[in-house]
Structures are given as C-alpha cells and as structure tokens.
Scaffold this motif. Structure first.
Motif, PDB file in Angstrom:
ATOM      1  N   UNK A 133       0.875  -1.171   0.000  1.00  0.00           N
ATOM      2  CA  UNK A 133       0.000   0.000   0.000  1.00  0.00           C
ATOM      3  C   UNK A 133       0.907   1.214   0.000  1.00  0.00           C
ATOM      4  N   UNK A 134       0.746   2.066  -0.969  1.00  0.00           N
ATOM      5  CA  UNK A 134       1.610   3.216  -1.160  1.00  0.00           C
ATOM      6  C   UNK A 134       0.812   4.483  -0.872  1.00  0.00           C
ATOM      7  N   UNK A 135       1.080   5.102   0.282  1.00  0.00           N
ATOM      8  CA  UNK A 135       0.368   6.323   0.642  1.00  0.00           C
ATOM      9  C   UNK A 135       0.967   7.487  -0.119  1.00  0.00           C
ATOM     10  N   UNK A 136       0.092   8.328  -0.621  1.00  0.00           N
ATOM     11  CA  UNK A 136       0.502   9.440  -1.478  1.00  0.00           C
ATOM     12  C   UNK A 136       1.548  10.304  -0.792  1.00  0.00           C
ATOM     13  N   UNK A 137       1.418  10.440   0.500  1.00  0.00           N
ATOM     14  CA  UNK A 137       2.404  11.132   1.321  1.00  0.00           C
ATOM     15  C   UNK A 137       2.142  10.687   2.745  1.00  0.00           C
ATOM     16  N   UNK A 138       3.138  10.629   3.580  1.00  0.00           N
ATOM     17  CA  UNK A 138       2.997  10.092   4.936  1.00  0.00           C
ATOM     18  C   UNK A 138       1.854  10.723   5.723  1.00  0.00           C
ATOM     19  N   UNK A 139       1.667  12.029   5.632  1.00  0.00           N
ATOM     20  CA  UNK A 139       0.591  12.675   6.385  1.00  0.00           C
ATOM     21  C   UNK A 139      -0.438  13.318   5.459  1.00  0.00           C
ATOM     22  N   UNK A 155       6.454   3.345  -9.001  1.00  0.00           N
ATOM     23  CA  UNK A 155       5.044   3.740  -9.061  1.00  0.00           C
ATOM     24  C   UNK A 155       4.975   5.241  -8.855  1.00  0.00           C
ATOM     25  N   UNK A 156       4.356   5.949  -9.800  1.00  0.00           N
ATOM     26  CA  UNK A 156       4.147   7.386  -9.691  1.00  0.00           C
ATOM     27  C   UNK A 156       2.668   7.623  -9.437  1.00  0.00           C
ATOM     28  N   UNK A 157       2.317   8.185  -8.264  1.00  0.00           N
ATOM     29  CA  UNK A 157       0.917   8.516  -7.989  1.00  0.00           C
ATOM     30  C   UNK A 157       0.696   9.990  -8.305  1.00  0.00           C
ATOM     31  N   UNK A 168       8.744   0.238  -5.839  1.00  0.00           N
ATOM     32  CA  UNK A 168       7.856  -0.898  -5.593  1.00  0.00           C
ATOM     33  C   UNK A 168       8.552  -1.903  -4.677  1.00  0.00           C
ATOM     34  N   UNK A 169       9.856  -2.003  -4.794  1.00  0.00           N
ATOM     35  CA  UNK A 169      10.625  -2.993  -4.043  1.00  0.00           C
ATOM     36  C   UNK A 169      10.532  -2.807  -2.525  1.00  0.00           C
ATOM     37  N   UNK A 170      10.674  -1.558  -2.050  1.00  0.00           N
ATOM     38  CA  UNK A 170      10.687  -1.350  -0.599  1.00  0.00           C
ATOM     39  C   UNK A 170       9.687  -0.299  -0.101  1.00  0.00           C
ATOM     40  N   UNK A 171       8.788   0.162  -0.973  1.00  0.00           N
ATOM     41  CA  UNK A 171       7.721   1.095  -0.601  1.00  0.00           C
ATOM     42  C   UNK A 171       8.260   2.458  -0.161  1.00  0.00           C
ATOM     43  N   UNK A 172       9.488   2.800  -0.532  1.00  0.00           N
ATOM     44  CA  UNK A 172      10.043   4.090  -0.136  1.00  0.00           C
ATOM     45  C   UNK A 172       9.708   5.159  -1.169  1.00  0.00           C
ATOM     46  N   UNK A 173       9.593   6.400  -0.690  1.00  0.00           N
ATOM     47  CA  UNK A 173       9.380   7.529  -1.592  1.00  0.00           C
ATOM     48  C   UNK A 173      10.736   7.904  -2.181  1.00  0.00           C
ATOM     49  N   UNK A 174      10.819   7.924  -3.521  1.00  0.00           N
ATOM     50  CA  UNK A 174      12.079   8.245  -4.177  1.00  0.00           C
ATOM     51  C   UNK A 174      12.084   9.644  -4.781  1.00  0.00           C
ATOM     52  N   UNK A 175      10.934  10.313  -4.790  1.00  0.00           N
ATOM     53  CA  UNK A 175      10.853  11.664  -5.320  1.00  0.00           C
ATOM     54  C   UNK A 175       9.445  12.194  -5.239  1.00  0.00           C
ATOM     55  N   UNK A 176       9.314  13.511  -5.326  1.00  0.00           N
ATOM     56  CA  UNK A 176       7.989  14.141  -5.293  1.00  0.00           C
ATOM     57  C   UNK A 176       8.041  15.470  -6.003  1.00  0.00           C
ATOM     58  N   UNK A 177       6.912  15.868  -6.577  1.00  0.00           N
ATOM     59  CA  UNK A 177       6.776  17.147  -7.248  1.00  0.00           C
ATOM     60  C   UNK A 177       5.442  17.732  -6.838  1.00  0.00           C
ATOM     61  N   UNK A 178       5.469  18.940  -6.242  1.00  0.00           N
ATOM     62  CA  UNK A 178       4.235  19.618  -5.884  1.00  0.00           C
ATOM     63  C   UNK A 178       3.791  20.440  -7.080  1.00  0.00           C
TER      64      UNK A 178
END
Length: 180
Positions: A133-139, A155-157, A168-178
């Motif tokens: 389960x990949x949350x869009x952002x932690x909070x 996975x890019x949401x 996908x391998x470890x469910x970590x956030x690798x980048x973000x763009x606001x």
C-alpha cells in the motif's frame, strides 16, 4: 466483456462466464464471487478484474477472471479501505506485462484520518497477491491520488496537487513534485 471465445456477463443479478469455444455447444458457468454491481476491467494480459461495490460492511472484492477457468482468485479489501476508482479504468495502473496492477483507495488509519493511497497487487502466480500500500504522502489528507503510472519498478501517484514516486521494491518515496 470478452476474453477470447468466452464472454463475461451479468444477467438477472448473476454473473456468468459464457463459453463459445465449441460451435453449437454454448455453455455457461456461474461466477459466484462476482456480484451484478461489479465493474469489469480488461488487463493488458487479457485477463479481467472484477471490482465489486462495497457491501454493507464496506468490504470490496477484487476478482481475477481468466479465460481458462473463470474466477481464479479473489482478494477482499476490508471496510477501512475504500476503492475510489468508481468505474474509471484510467485509475487502474498496470505493468506492461500485465502481471501487476494497482488501484487508488482511501485508507482510514487508527485515528480515523483518511489517507490517499494506491494498493498494488501481483497476479504472476494466477492469484491476486498484495505487493504493498503506497500512501501518497505520509501525512497526506488532501486531494486523493486518482491516477498512477508504473514504469521500471517505480510507481508514480498523481493528484491535482502532487506527483509522488515510490520504489515498488521497498515502498520508499524516491521523489515528489508539488503542482502549483
């Protein structure tokens, strides 16, 4: 919805697989795991996902339908996870091979806060098995991630406010763009 020489139809509140493979001998098999209110989506590998409407307890069944044996696997999201795609096939993300899919959900955490997320599943073994389960952002509690792209293990949401990249391998956030 057709897969090869089989059709999947809902009639009189029942879902059935109709087999046209033998000329002059049409057969039908009941698909008990698929309700008449289920939405059907064709995956890139030719199989079908059937996603039910929430039942009285909020549970949603996701069934994998294959041309060889009808329903091969069903996975149930509990009442704390609400599927938000509501008949929008663009919201379902798939791998090119068709062996992985994801769909947006709203998850209720233990404090009652709703979080936008993507549930990702594999169908590589002919069964629906959760990947994560990949949350869009932690909070994140704002605009839901209603689209996604899967490419090369990432996975890019996407929402109206943000794009988040996950391994996908470890469910970590690798980048973000606001998005402004």
């Amino acid at each position: 919805t057709f897969i090869g020489d089989k059709a999947f139809v809902t009639s009189k509140g029942k879902s059935v697989m109709v087999d046209f493979s033998e000329q002059g001998n049409i057969t039908a098999k009941a698909l008990n795991d698929i309700t008449s209110s289920s939405s059907l989506y064709t995956l890139t590998d030719g199989n079908i996902l059937a996603i039910s409407s929430p039942d009285s307890e909020g549970k949603v069944n996701i069934s994998l339908v294959t041309k060889s044996n009808g329903v091969s696997s069903t996975y149930t999201l509990d009442g704390a996870q609400s599927v938000v795609i509501t008949a929008d096939s663009r919201a379902i993300v798939q791998s090119k091979e068709g062996k992985m899919f994801g769909l947006p959900v709203i998850i209720m955490d233990s404090e009652g806060t709703q979080r936008s997320a993507y549930c990702v599943f594999t169908t590589a073994n002919g069964k629906i098995e959760p990947v994560g389960v990949f949350t869009h952002e932690a909070n994140y509690v704002g605009d839901a991630a209603t689209r996604a792209v899967y490419q090369n293990g990432t996975l890019y949401t996407v929402s109206n406010e943000k794009i988040t990249a996950f391994s996908i391998e470890d469910n970590s956030i690798t980048g973000a763009l606001t998005l402004n």
